[in-house]
Scaffold this motif. Structure first.
Motif: not given
Lengths: 198, 198
Positions: A7, A10-11, A14, A25-26, A29-30, B46-47, B50
């Motif tokens: 995670v 990814m953040i 992004i 970005a967080e 991502s979530y 990354s996506i 995750a």
């Protein structure tokens, strides 16, 4: 507890996208982690397909599915007049104006000494090569009206005029300090009609 | 000229992400088209990674690479106290506080009659099942302090207290109308120390 590494990664990636801060970005991502698998696949597919099918036209450097692009290969257009824009988005904004039947050239940016963007970092050489090898009689400079766009326009006028080509600048109606991409059609149309020789 | 179809499609999909409007989606899309291939691959990787590696812990519904998650399987923690949060992001914020050694439960949202989010749309049933099947003696409600979070806390207190479990609410220091995720560690720490029975 820290965020799990996948995670976090990814953040990290992004948040490097333009206009996306760490909190955004967080959030993104979530959200992506919660999306149905089909939606994630559609997102990734759309990115990969656009990347695979879109190329730069070798004449005007617009993004297009074909090379040369539909505009450059359209013989019904006026091939002696060329409109110079900063980005493909600007080209689309200008092309909505029916009054203009000429060609385009996408610089891929604007001169910006503060950001260390000089003449070699945008397609000025390629523009000059194009102008010298074709029967262009007029160049319309449609760079943004902010300081970078104005600097670019002044610079281009200075180096294009000695070739013997008329250089004009979008004039009437454009608000100063703005971004052409966000201007309405009428404003752009008036700017084309009211263009002035530099 | 309209935007090429593959670009249009990418913009359409990206603009559905939370907090991304049409202009932002356009900006992101054209940026992605300009990015070096390696960077685009890292973004997509990354996506996908995750998505593949992160799962929900079947005990607390936190996002984790393992099931049960490291917190639920940590025998050194106090397994008789459980902190209920709305999202995995809230869990990470609370878990930064060293004073708290108990477990967690992620609801996956908050009650919101206006958005048609009722008790069946978040994990209230699963929380009750967990409470009834374990030796929990206290539930700390750490939902946000906005109206949805307060509604959820009141609702949970009402249905958990009859089971004979002490229900507390983070109290001291939390600003009203705020989002727990953005609170600083000291504020959360004080809120845990100053929690009040409901």
């Amino acid at each position: 507890m820290n965020r799990p590494q996948p995670v976090e990664k990814m953040i990290d990636i992004i948040k490097k996208l333009p206009g996306v801060g760490p909190k955004m970005a967080e959030r993104l991502s979530y959200h992506i982690l919660k999306m149905p698998q089909g939606e994630v696949e559609r997102l990734i597919d759309s990115i990969q397909k656009a990347r695979q099918t879109m190329k730069y036209c070798s004449a005007c450097f617009n993004l297009s599915e074909s090379d040369p692009c539909p505009i450059c290969s359209d013989t019904a257009r006026e091939h002696n007049i060329i409109c110079v824009v900063e980005t493909p988005q600007d080209l689309i904004a200008v092309s909505k104006v029916k009054d203009y039947k000429g060609l385009y050239f996408v610089l891929g940016g604007a001169l910006s000494p503060l950001d260390a963007v000089g003449p070699d970092d945008i397609r000025i050489d390629k523009l000059l090569k194009r102008l010298k090898s074709s029967k262009i009689t007029e160049v319309i400079l449609a760079t943004d009206t902010d300081s970078k766009g104005e600097t670019t326009a002044l610079y281009l006028a200075e180096i294009i005029k000695p070739i013997g080509i008329t250089v004009t600048r979008l004039g009437y109606g454009l608000p100063v300090g703005g971004d052409i991409e966000y201007a309405d059609e009428l404003t752009i149309s008036r700017a084309i009609l009211g263009r002035k020789e530099m």
